[in-house]
Design a protein around this motif. Structure first.
Motif, PDB file in Angstrom:
ATOM      1  N   VAL A 133       0.964  -1.391   0.091  1.00  0.00           N
ATOM      2  CA  VAL A 133       0.084  -0.024  -0.062  1.00  0.00           C
ATOM      3  C   VAL A 133       0.677   1.332   0.095  1.00  0.00           C
ATOM      4  N   ALA A 134       1.826   1.021   0.849  1.00  0.00           N
ATOM      5  CA  ALA A 134       2.675   2.311   0.672  1.00  0.00           C
ATOM      6  C   ALA A 134       3.423   2.856  -0.462  1.00  0.00           C
ATOM      7  N   ASN A 135       3.785   1.589  -1.236  1.00  0.00           N
ATOM      8  CA  ASN A 135       4.311   1.700  -2.571  1.00  0.00           C
ATOM      9  C   ASN A 135       3.224   2.345  -3.378  1.00  0.00           C
ATOM     10  N   ALA A 136       2.112   1.756  -3.405  1.00  0.00           N
ATOM     11  CA  ALA A 136       0.972   2.319  -4.445  1.00  0.00           C
ATOM     12  C   ALA A 136       0.881   3.882  -4.097  1.00  0.00           C
ATOM     13  N   VAL A 137       0.580   4.357  -2.696  1.00  0.00           N
ATOM     14  CA  VAL A 137       0.642   5.537  -2.442  1.00  0.00           C
ATOM     15  C   VAL A 137       1.736   6.605  -2.814  1.00  0.00           C
ATOM     16  N   GLU A 138       2.986   5.944  -2.371  1.00  0.00           N
ATOM     17  CA  GLU A 138       4.089   6.907  -2.729  1.00  0.00           C
ATOM     18  C   GLU A 138       4.661   7.056  -4.152  1.00  0.00           C
ATOM     19  N   HIS A 139       4.242   6.143  -5.044  1.00  0.00           N
ATOM     20  CA  HIS A 139       4.977   6.022  -6.531  1.00  0.00           C
ATOM     21  C   HIS A 139       3.707   6.001  -7.507  1.00  0.00           C
ATOM     22  N   THR A 140       2.743   6.427  -7.209  1.00  0.00           N
ATOM     23  CA  THR A 140       1.561   6.510  -8.312  1.00  0.00           C
ATOM     24  C   THR A 140       0.755   7.795  -7.841  1.00  0.00           C
ATOM     25  N   ASP A 141       0.088   8.193  -8.843  1.00  0.00           N
ATOM     26  CA  ASP A 141      -1.012   9.343  -8.580  1.00  0.00           C
ATOM     27  C   ASP A 141      -2.250   8.938  -8.414  1.00  0.00           C
ATOM     28  N   ALA A 142      -2.422   7.670  -8.227  1.00  0.00           N
ATOM     29  CA  ALA A 142      -3.940   6.975  -7.953  1.00  0.00           C
ATOM     30  C   ALA A 142      -4.462   7.889  -6.743  1.00  0.00           C
ATOM     31  N   ALA A 143      -5.905   8.101  -6.709  1.00  0.00           N
ATOM     32  CA  ALA A 143      -6.647   8.598  -5.770  1.00  0.00           C
ATOM     33  C   ALA A 143      -6.993   7.556  -4.963  1.00  0.00           C
ATOM     34  N   THR A 144      -7.338   6.465  -5.333  1.00  0.00           N
ATOM     35  CA  THR A 144      -7.447   5.362  -4.202  1.00  0.00           C
ATOM     36  C   THR A 144      -6.616   4.202  -4.534  1.00  0.00           C
ATOM     37  N   VAL A 145      -6.626   3.471  -3.430  1.00  0.00           N
ATOM     38  CA  VAL A 145      -5.790   2.019  -3.606  1.00  0.00           C
ATOM     39  C   VAL A 145      -6.700   1.004  -3.198  1.00  0.00           C
ATOM     40  N   GLY A 146      -6.839  -0.133  -3.845  1.00  0.00           N
ATOM     41  CA  GLY A 146      -7.594  -1.253  -3.608  1.00  0.00           C
ATOM     42  C   GLY A 146      -7.020  -2.348  -2.722  1.00  0.00           C
ATOM     43  N   VAL A 147      -7.432  -2.794  -1.743  1.00  0.00           N
ATOM     44  CA  VAL A 147      -6.733  -4.072  -0.975  1.00  0.00           C
ATOM     45  C   VAL A 147      -7.804  -5.030  -0.707  1.00  0.00           C
ATOM     46  N   SER A 148      -7.360  -6.158  -0.798  1.00  0.00           N
ATOM     47  CA  SER A 148      -8.295  -7.528  -0.865  1.00  0.00           C
ATOM     48  C   SER A 148      -7.272  -8.485   0.014  1.00  0.00           C
ATOM     49  N   ILE A 149      -7.873  -9.444   0.582  1.00  0.00           N
ATOM     50  CA  ILE A 149      -7.398 -10.638   1.194  1.00  0.00           C
ATOM     51  C   ILE A 149      -8.304 -11.813   0.784  1.00  0.00           C
ATOM     52  N   THR A 150      -7.708 -12.853   0.539  1.00  0.00           N
ATOM     53  CA  THR A 150      -8.616 -13.960   0.182  1.00  0.00           C
ATOM     54  C   THR A 150      -7.862 -15.228   0.674  1.00  0.00           C
ATOM     55  N   ARG A 151      -8.578 -15.805   1.577  1.00  0.00           N
ATOM     56  CA  ARG A 151      -8.295 -17.351   2.128  1.00  0.00           C
ATOM     57  C   ARG A 151      -8.159 -18.272   0.956  1.00  0.00           C
ATOM     58  N   THR A 152      -6.753 -18.742   0.582  1.00  0.00           N
ATOM     59  CA  THR A 152      -6.853 -19.824  -0.352  1.00  0.00           C
ATOM     60  C   THR A 152      -6.570 -21.183  -0.073  1.00  0.00           C
ATOM     61  N   GLY A 153      -6.503 -21.371   1.313  1.00  0.00           N
ATOM     62  CA  GLY A 153      -6.368 -22.839   1.627  1.00  0.00           C
ATOM     63  C   GLY A 153      -6.166 -22.745   3.026  1.00  0.00           C
ATOM     64  N   GLU A 154      -6.163 -24.132   3.749  1.00  0.00           N
ATOM     65  CA  GLU A 154      -6.353 -24.091   5.364  1.00  0.00           C
ATOM     66  C   GLU A 154      -5.405 -23.086   5.996  1.00  0.00           C
ATOM     67  N   ASP A 155      -4.053 -22.908   5.451  1.00  0.00           N
ATOM     68  CA  ASP A 155      -3.316 -22.028   6.052  1.00  0.00           C
ATOM     69  C   ASP A 155      -2.468 -21.099   5.192  1.00  0.00           C
ATOM     70  N   SER A 156      -3.257 -20.525   4.026  1.00  0.00           N
ATOM     71  CA  SER A 156      -2.641 -19.885   2.862  1.00  0.00           C
ATOM     72  C   SER A 156      -3.633 -18.768   2.515  1.00  0.00           C
ATOM     73  N   THR A 157      -3.200 -17.424   2.400  1.00  0.00           N
ATOM     74  CA  THR A 157      -3.840 -16.320   1.948  1.00  0.00           C
ATOM     75  C   THR A 157      -3.289 -15.823   0.617  1.00  0.00           C
ATOM     76  N   ARG A 158      -4.033 -14.896   0.001  1.00  0.00           N
ATOM     77  CA  ARG A 158      -3.661 -14.076  -1.121  1.00  0.00           C
ATOM     78  C   ARG A 158      -3.880 -12.636  -0.787  1.00  0.00           C
ATOM     79  N   ILE A 159      -2.957 -11.753  -0.790  1.00  0.00           N
ATOM     80  CA  ILE A 159      -3.253 -10.256  -0.579  1.00  0.00           C
ATOM     81  C   ILE A 159      -3.195  -9.628  -1.797  1.00  0.00           C
TER      82      ILE A 159
END
Length: 137
Positions: A55-81
């Motif tokens: 998120v810090a990279n998206a804020v500091e290195h782009t001119d985006a007005a908003t930043v989207g964030v999601s997290i998905t549980r992909t398995g018993e002990d795993s996720t994808r951000i």
């Protein structure tokens, strides 16, 4: 304070934040709460660091007005951000000197994540990181 991330399914949370430095703090809190809710306590620390850096990279290195964030549980002990912004510039790890105060964020993501990358999408890019429980990095 209550969680602001909207639930979009039993194993996924997402939110959009104004592209300000505070967004990293908000996203960090929301991601940690999602993981705690799912019982994935072992992933909280790594996920907090990864989402903060992305998120810090998206804020500091782009001119985006908003930043989207999601997290998905992909398995018993795993996720994808996933962090999205409107820039078409893909991130690349830096090569900071020992005296540099910045430029290590993606190097940290590389160490903490099982895998990570970026892809161009309609309207910008998404940067993703997959996390697994201890011992599976």
């Amino acid at each position: 304070m209550t969680m602001t991330a909207a639930t979009v399914g039993p194993q996924r949370y997402q939110e959009r934040y104004a592209a300000r430095l505070e967004a990293a703090v908000q996203a960090r809190r929301d991601i940690a709460l999602a993981l705690e809710t799912w019982g994935l306590h072992r992933l909280v620390e790594a996920a907090e660091q990864v989402v903060t850096e992305l998120v810090a990279n998206a804020v500091e290195h782009t001119d985006a007005a908003t930043v989207g964030v999601s997290i998905t549980r992909t398995g018993e002990d795993s996720t994808r951000i996933v962090v999205t912004d409107t820039s078409r510039a893909r991130p690349a790890p830096g090569t900071p000197s020992p005296d540099d105060e910045h430029g290590r964020g993606l190097l940290l993501v590389d160490v903490l994540a099982h895998a990570w990358g970026s892809e161009l999408v309609h309207g910008g890019k998404r940067v993703w990181a997959e996390l697994r429980a201890d011992g599976e990095q």
